[in-house]
Design an enzyme around this catalytic site. Structure first.
Site, PDB file in Angstrom:
ATOM      1  N   LYS A  53      55.586  41.420  20.795  1.00 59.26           N
ATOM      2  CA  LYS A  53      53.947  41.681  20.430  1.00 59.26           C
ATOM      3  C   LYS A  53      53.401  40.254  20.427  1.00 59.26           C
ATOM      4  O   LYS A  53      52.533  40.141  21.340  1.00 59.26           O
ATOM      5  CB  LYS A  53      53.472  42.418  19.371  1.00 59.26           C
ATOM      6  CG  LYS A  53      54.284  43.812  19.480  1.00 59.26           C
ATOM      7  CD  LYS A  53      54.076  44.104  18.201  1.00 59.26           C
ATOM      8  CE  LYS A  53      54.501  46.298  17.864  1.00 59.26           C
ATOM      9  NZ  LYS A  53      54.885  46.844  17.275  1.00 59.26           N
ATOM     10  N   GLN A  97      53.620  46.029  11.123  1.00 61.16           N
ATOM     11  CA  GLN A  97      55.160  46.487  11.414  1.00 61.16           C
ATOM     12  C   GLN A  97      55.626  47.415  10.428  1.00 61.16           C
ATOM     13  O   GLN A  97      55.545  47.127   9.276  1.00 61.16           O
ATOM     14  CB  GLN A  97      55.497  45.584  11.811  1.00 61.16           C
ATOM     15  CG  GLN A  97      56.702  45.628  12.289  1.00 61.16           C
ATOM     16  CD  GLN A  97      56.658  46.365  13.514  1.00 61.16           C
ATOM     17  OE1 GLN A  97      56.184  45.896  14.506  1.00 61.16           O
ATOM     18  NE2 GLN A  97      57.514  47.284  13.571  1.00 61.16           N
ATOM     19  N   ASP A 120      47.530  50.218  16.613  1.00 57.75           N
ATOM     20  CA  ASP A 120      48.560  51.788  16.753  1.00 57.75           C
ATOM     21  C   ASP A 120      48.179  52.842  16.900  1.00 57.75           C
ATOM     22  O   ASP A 120      49.018  53.818  17.055  1.00 57.75           O
ATOM     23  CB  ASP A 120      49.779  51.577  15.356  1.00 57.75           C
ATOM     24  CG  ASP A 120      50.968  50.108  15.992  1.00 57.75           C
ATOM     25  OD1 ASP A 120      51.152  50.057  16.872  1.00 57.75           O
ATOM     26  OD2 ASP A 120      50.675  49.942  14.827  1.00 57.75           O
TER      27      ASP A 120
END
Ligand code: NAD
Length: 344
Positions: A53, A97, A120
């Site tokens: 990422k 994460q 997200d």
């Protein structure tokens, strides 16, 4: 093999080029998009994902902060870090994460990320807004799946779509997005009876099960679009999808490979969401699904033009983000191509 491969790498490259151009346009206006990624603990897979990422951000000219916290981090410490980033005006997107160490309640962490920084798309507000068709930030994997389906030229409207898996991050949102595109959607899961028959009737089949080779050739309708979300590490050390590629590709019309399919597209969609969060003009549109372009010829035209070197993305005044390529733009690309090859 009869199916055409949906090239996740090429689509992701086009999507990232679009994001890079948007980020550059924002920077020119004095806005610097910034993603903060929090990694708690030493999970090797998570470390790889976070590195990916951060690398993607760098490639698109987007700033990223990689914040590492020890395995022993308490929930209070993590929530305090999120609160700090939530208040930081220079941070546009916050990503924690997953999975998290067992002393931390994942739900409480997701709830603590403000919806406007929830890159997200997992926060209850974004999930609720997606469900009710309001402007929102979409979860990257299912949004990428829709982009991949549309890249084939398949009209989702009116099709039978089957999603295998009902997780909050893939199965359920994929089903909702397909429904929003007017598909007739069936969600299958571990308690579904007659799963094979249901799948064999699907014009669009999305597999998000987490079991290598789960979807066999007899579960695929001839000509179907098969999207394989699964990432399973085999005993051979290689990555395998949820679909038995050899069998399914002999029957399907279009299929995504693993690796090189949904994975790269998911990463690219994260960057798309981030620039939208950072105040891109593309954000202000009222269409909640504006990051899922409608026409496949648009994607194809842009990929073709970029590969031929006659366009360099959808920003920079050449293309409007999230609109179809106009006749004028298409002719301009063709003209540039003609100049390039024939020197006219
Ligand atoms: P999950 O474990 O949360 O959910 C799996 C789903 O599959 C469940 O809803 C379950 O009901 C269903 N299922 C399990 N066994 C089944 C069976 N025998 N028959 C029918 N349904 C069954 O997994 P997830 O987080 O949704 O991820 C699914 C897969 O996608 C995993 O392989 C994961 O690694 C992968 N994934 C890939 C990406 C990407 O970027 N490509 C992103 C997220 C997840």
């Amino acid at each position: 093999m009869s199916a055409q491969i949906i090239d996740g790498k090429a689509l992701a490259a086009a999507t990232k080029a679009e994001a890079a151009a948007e980020a550059a346009a924002l920077k020119a206006k004095g806005i610097e998009p910034c993603l903060a990624v929090i990694l708690v603990g030493e999970n090797p897979a998570s470390q790889v994902y976070v590195r990916g990422k951060v690398k993607d951000c760098g490639e698109c000219g987007i700033k990223s902060l990689e914040l590492r916290m020890p395995e022993t981090t308490t929930q209070e410490e993590l929530l305090a870090k999120i609160a700090e980033l939530a208040a930081d005006k220079t941070v546009n997107g916050i990503l924690v994460q997953l999975p998290l160490p067992k002393q931390i309640d994942e739900r409480a962490v997701i709830d603590a990320i403000p919806p406007e920084k929830d890159v997200d798309g997992f926060s209850p507000v974004n999930v609720g807004r997606m469900q009710t068709g309001q402007p929102c930030f979409l979860p990257c994997t299912p949004a990428g799946c829709i982009r991949m389906i549309e890249s084939t030229g398949t009209k989702i409207d009116g099709k039978n779509a089957v999603v295998i898996g009902r997780s909050n991050i893939v199965g359920k949102p994929a089903a909702l997005l397909l429904l929003a595109k007017n598909a007739t959607v069936t969600v299958c899961h571990s308690h579904t009876a007659n799963l094979k028959e249901i799948c064999a009737n699907a014009d669009i089949l999305v597999a998000a099960v987490g079991r290598a080779g789960f979807v066999t050739g007899d579960m695929v309708k001839p000509g179907a679009v098969v999207i394989d979300v699964g990432i399973n590490r085999g005993a051979d050390g290689k990555l395998h999808g949820d679909v038995n590629f050899e069998e399914a590709s002999a029957v399907a019309g279009y299929i995504t490979p693993v690796p090189g399919g949904v994975g790269p597209m998911t990463r690219a969609m994260l960057i798309t969401t981030l620039y939208r969060m950072s105040g891109s003009p593309a954000v202000t549109g009222e269409n909640p699904y504006s990051d899922v372009p409608a026409g496949s010829y648009y994607e194809k035209a842009v990929i073709w033009a970029m590969q031929k070197g006659v366009a360099n993305g959808m920003g920079g005044g050449k293309f409007e983000p999230d609109t179809r390529v106009t006749r004028q733009q298409a002719v301009t690309m063709l003209y540039r191509y003609a100049v390039k090859i024939a020197g006219i």
